[in-house]
Design an enzyme around this catalytic site. Structure first.
Site, PDB file in Angstrom:
ATOM      1  N   CYS A 118       0.800  -1.150   0.090  1.00 61.02           N
ATOM      2  CA  CYS A 118       0.160   0.081  -0.074  1.00 61.02           C
ATOM      3  C   CYS A 118       0.723   1.278  -0.063  1.00 61.02           C
ATOM      4  O   CYS A 118       1.554   1.483  -0.896  1.00 61.02           O
ATOM      5  CB  CYS A 118      -1.107  -0.130   1.214  1.00 61.02           C
ATOM      6  SG  CYS A 118      -2.478   0.808   1.175  1.00 61.02           S
ATOM      7  N   HIS A 119       0.591   2.164   0.988  1.00 63.52           N
ATOM      8  CA  HIS A 119       1.355   3.314   1.173  1.00 63.52           C
ATOM      9  C   HIS A 119       2.974   3.213   1.847  1.00 63.52           C
ATOM     10  O   HIS A 119       3.765   4.090   1.580  1.00 63.52           O
ATOM     11  CB  HIS A 119       0.723   4.315   2.005  1.00 63.52           C
ATOM     12  CG  HIS A 119      -0.414   5.162   1.487  1.00 63.52           C
ATOM     13  ND1 HIS A 119      -1.704   4.479   1.240  1.00 63.52           N
ATOM     14  CD2 HIS A 119      -0.475   6.134   0.883  1.00 63.52           C
ATOM     15  CE1 HIS A 119      -2.562   5.051   0.762  1.00 63.52           C
ATOM     16  NE2 HIS A 119      -1.870   6.150   0.184  1.00 63.52           N
ATOM     17  N   GLY A 120       3.322   1.910   2.023  1.00 66.11           N
ATOM     18  CA  GLY A 120       4.452   1.673   2.418  1.00 66.11           C
ATOM     19  C   GLY A 120       5.609   1.965   1.454  1.00 66.11           C
ATOM     20  O   GLY A 120       6.683   2.071   1.673  1.00 66.11           O
TER      21      GLY A 120
END
Length: 194
Positions: A118-120
């Protein structure tokens, strides 16, 4: 051989994107140290639940508390076989920490397994480790991947992409896929009993 993974997180990490991989890795015998810049073992981080409930983007609700099990400043990178980068809101600010970027670069320089969800992937873009890599992320992070020299590929939310030592997935519905790929990268083999 016992494997140990370092997991990067922070306040308002996505609840599923820390809880599920942490517990899943433990369930197959992998040790997991979860750290957050500026925090130590037994400190608590807040999680957030991201879900689509009729708006143009996800809504955020308060999730569970997560107790860190390692002090960030005590991490010795040579003790780890892989890196797991959680998503949520935490990546947008922990990527400003120079040591976080050094950690990410170490795992890429050593060609060790890295999973990011995801936003990682925002952390990977700032660490400048994506040049020439094909990967995925939450769609809003796609332009960041391109700016960092990577190739963003839009895939199903329940899928994962693996390119060399890196496996990525767009969001938490992809846990079965990204974890399956991360296990392979780590050399973890699960055998069914007859």
């Amino acid at each position: 051989m016992k494997k140990t993974v370092l997991m990067l997180a922070g306040d308002f990490v996505e609840d599923y994107e820390i809880m599920v991989p942490y517990q899943a890795l433990l369930s197959v015998g992998v040790d997991v140290d979860v750290v957050c810049p500026g925090k130590k073992e037994d400190d608590v981080i807040a999680t957030a639940i991201h879900d689509f409930i009729g708006y143009q983007t996800y809504a955020e609700s308060r999730g569970h508390n997560f107790v860190l099990n390692k002090t960030f400043n005590e991490v010795k990178l040579e003790d780890y076989d892989g890196l797991y980068v959680c998503g949520g809101r935490a990546p947008e600010y922990i990527r400003l920490n120079q040591r976080v970027l050094e950690i990410v670069k170490y795992f890429f320089e050593k060609d060790l397994p890295v999973a990011a969800i995801c936003h990682g992937i925002q952390i990977l873009t700032v660490a400048e480790v994506l040049k020439g890599r094909t990967l995925t992320a939450y769609p809003a992070v796609g332009p960041d991947i391109a700016l960092a020299g990577g190739v963003y590929k839009e895939i199903g939310v329940d899928e994962a992409i693996t390119d060399g030592n890196l496996t990525t997935s767009p969001a938490w519905p992809g846990h079965p896929a990204i974890l399956r790929e991360f296990y392979k990268l780590l050399g973890v083999v699960i055998v069914k009993n007859k």
